[in-house]
Design an enzyme around this catalytic site. Structure first.
Site, short mmCIF file in Angstrom:
data_model
loop_
_atom_site.label_atom_id
_atom_site.label_comp_id
_atom_site.label_asym_id
_atom_site.label_seq_id
_atom_site.Cartn_x
_atom_site.Cartn_y
_atom_site.Cartn_z
N ASP A 168 43.35 28.09 55.51
CA ASP A 168 42.89 28.80 54.61
C ASP A 168 43.93 29.06 53.37
O ASP A 168 45.41 30.17 53.73
CB ASP A 168 42.06 30.43 55.25
CG ASP A 168 41.13 30.13 54.26
OD1 ASP A 168 41.54 30.70 52.78
OD2 ASP A 168 39.77 30.42 53.92
N ASN A 176 34.36 39.44 48.71
CA ASN A 176 34.52 38.86 50.28
C ASN A 176 33.89 39.78 51.22
O ASN A 176 33.20 39.24 52.38
CB ASN A 176 36.14 38.56 50.50
CG ASN A 176 36.84 37.49 50.03
OD1 ASN A 176 37.79 37.39 50.13
ND2 ASN A 176 35.49 36.49 49.19
N CYS A 294 28.13 28.29 47.95
CA CYS A 294 27.93 29.74 48.46
C CYS A 294 28.70 30.56 47.41
O CYS A 294 28.22 31.32 47.42
CB CYS A 294 28.58 29.24 49.89
SG CYS A 294 28.69 31.09 50.84
N CYS A 445 30.14 29.37 32.83
CA CYS A 445 28.97 29.86 34.46
C CYS A 445 30.05 30.56 35.19
O CYS A 445 30.79 31.22 34.44
CB CYS A 445 29.46 27.93 35.28
SG CYS A 445 30.78 27.45 35.50
#
Length: 489
Positions: A168, A176, A294, A445
């Site tokens: 990652d 988070n 997500c 956006c």
């Protein structure tokens, strides 16, 4: 009629989990089962012939335990479940082969502390010493240390997986912490892999943990999975999903896949024993920006925990070699309405990776950015962008312009942009008359991706006015303070 036997009861039914029975009433089903398996009668019924109190009978979602409804007709396509109050189980032994060889399993030794630590696994007949040794011998790569990666990493570490690599490249941010439970407020701005490493060390210091703070790409993906037994995809973007899938297919490494969005999740297993791959199920991603991620659409906090726990469970079953798994299947879970389905995934003979005539023969030769819509086509007119600072300055000057917000309603509720016109991307073409082609139109956006799609959509529809994309979206603009109203954006 399909009749499902809970794991605790299978010993009394020849270790079978599912029966196809022609009877269409609870009484008829119970009589059939006890006639075929006389030993089951003593576990289901007491001495007086009444169903024992710890046994429940369900037909679909309906409780049919009361004997007064045993003669009612049950739909022929329904299912009946015999459910005991005590959980536990003995699934059919050696139902699937382990992905860990016996040779590697035999090389593993336990010390006294490990025997105590993993005692609850060791006492399970389907895991036992052999299964726990396979767990310790296994080497797993997890892509993503976010919402899905959090439960997967922690449960596999707690189970005793011997080697865990986490890949990652992002840092821990405040938003988070709602669902990425492996991280805490003390980890803010730290690499997620570093935070995950600390948590795993606190769970079990004997685990070999490799923290890889990199973005997987065409150049490193095969090296990242080389020598590992299993890959678990907890990523959050389409490029990573296809890249990971393709690498696993080339390297013949099984893949556990998971995804979440708002209240829904999916889990599947790909590239196992000649089974289908992710491309067989989803040959291509949606156009870039068409489907919110997500991060853009959100997810209820417990959902990644539910899906991630199922992913970890599937991984352990593959490692141990027990139970029925999701190879060639896709589990869908709707946490809002408590619905789940297991869908068959067929192997696609025309799949460009695992089909009969593959057209993708090397990772480095495939254009993943272009495939996932991450690169502008050279023939297209480049989209002009405007920075958050430039937009703020124009607002301060009261410049003539139209601001179009293409975000979802719930996103606008959380983070409102004053004086913006809300128009979903799907309505832009027919509502273009609401725009003034004599002045600039600026699209916003969350991250600056869907707004690019909005500009291209209007271009395709023939709109000729000047259009700009807010670079980085609202995420890049949220810390800018407008002096005229003191509002945080």
């Amino acid at each position: 009629m399909k009749v499902y036997i809970s794991a605790t009861l299978r010993t009394f039914f020849g270790k079978k989990a599912v029966f196809d029975i022609s009877e269409n009433s609870v009484r008829g089903i119970l009589e059939y089962l006890t006639d075929e398996y006389p030993e089951s009668k003593k576990i289901l019924f007491d001495e007086s012939g009444k169903l024992r109190d710890f046994i429940r009978v369900y037909a679909g979602e309906d409780d049919k335990t009361d004997e007064s409804v045993w003669d009612e007709n049950i739909e022929s396509k329904g299912k009946v479940l015999l459910l005991p109050a005590i959980a536990g189980g003995a699934p059919e032994e050696d139902a699937v082969p382990s992905i860990i060889s016996d040779e590697r399993r035999k090389e593993v030794l336990f010390d006294d502390q490990e025997v105590e630590r993993f005692g609850k696994h060791l006492m399970l007949r389907d895991i036992g010493v052999k299964g726990q040794k396979r767990i310790k011998a296994s080497k797993v790569v997890i892509f993503g240390a976010g919402a899905l990666g959090s439960p997967v990493i922690q449960y596999l570490a707690a189970a005793g997986v011997g080697t865990i690599k986490v890949v990652d490249a992002s840092e821990v941010s405040l938003d988070n912490l709602q669902s990425q439970v492996i991280h805490t407020q003390r980890d803010l701005k730290r690499p997620k892999v570093a935070s995950a490493k600390d948590k795993v060390r606190n769970i079990n210091r004997s685990i070999v943990f490799e923290a890889v703070n990199e973005i997987p790409d065409e150049n490193n993906i095969l090296d990242l999975i080389e020598g590992y037994d299993l890959v678990i995809d907890c990523s959050d973007n389409y490029k990573a999903r296809y890249l990971i899938n393709d690498a696993c297919a080339f390297a013949s490494v099984p893949l556990v896949f998971g995804a979440v969005y708002q209240f829904e999740g999916q889990v599947g297993i790909f590239n196992l024993d000649g089974g289908p791959c992710y491309r067989c199920q989803f040959p291509a991603p949606p156009p870039a920006g068409m489907v919110p991620t997500c991060a853009e659409g959100g997810a209820i906090s417990p959902l990644p925990g539910i899906i991630g726990s199922i992913m970890a469970n599937e991984a352990l079953k593959l490692i141990i070699g027990i139970g029925e798994h999701l190879n060639g299947k896709l589990l869908t879970v709707d946490s809002l309405y408590l619905q789940s389905n297991i869908l068959k995934v067929k192997k696609n003979d025309r799949c460009p990776i695992c089909g009969k005539h593959p057209t993708i023969t090397a990772i480095k030769e495939f254009d993943y950015d272009g495939f996932c819509g991450l690169r502008e086509v050279e023939e297209e007119t480049p989209i002009e962008g405007i920075t958050p600072e430039e937009l703020a300055e124009r607002i301060e000057k009261n410049d003539a312009m139209t601001i179009i917000d293409v975000r979802e309603p719930h996103e606008r509720t959380i983070n409102r942009f004053e004086n913006a016109i809300a128009i979903p991307i799907g309505q832009l073409a027919r509502r273009q008359k609401e725009l003034n082609p004599e002045i600039d139109t600026i699209f916003i956006c969350k991250e600056g991706k869907r707004s690019i799609l909005a500009v291209n959509t209007l271009r395709e529809a023939g709109y000729k006015g000047p259009m700009y994309n807010l670079k980085g979206g609202m995420d890049a603009m949220k810390d800018i303070l407008f002096s005229h109203d003191g509002a945080w954006l």
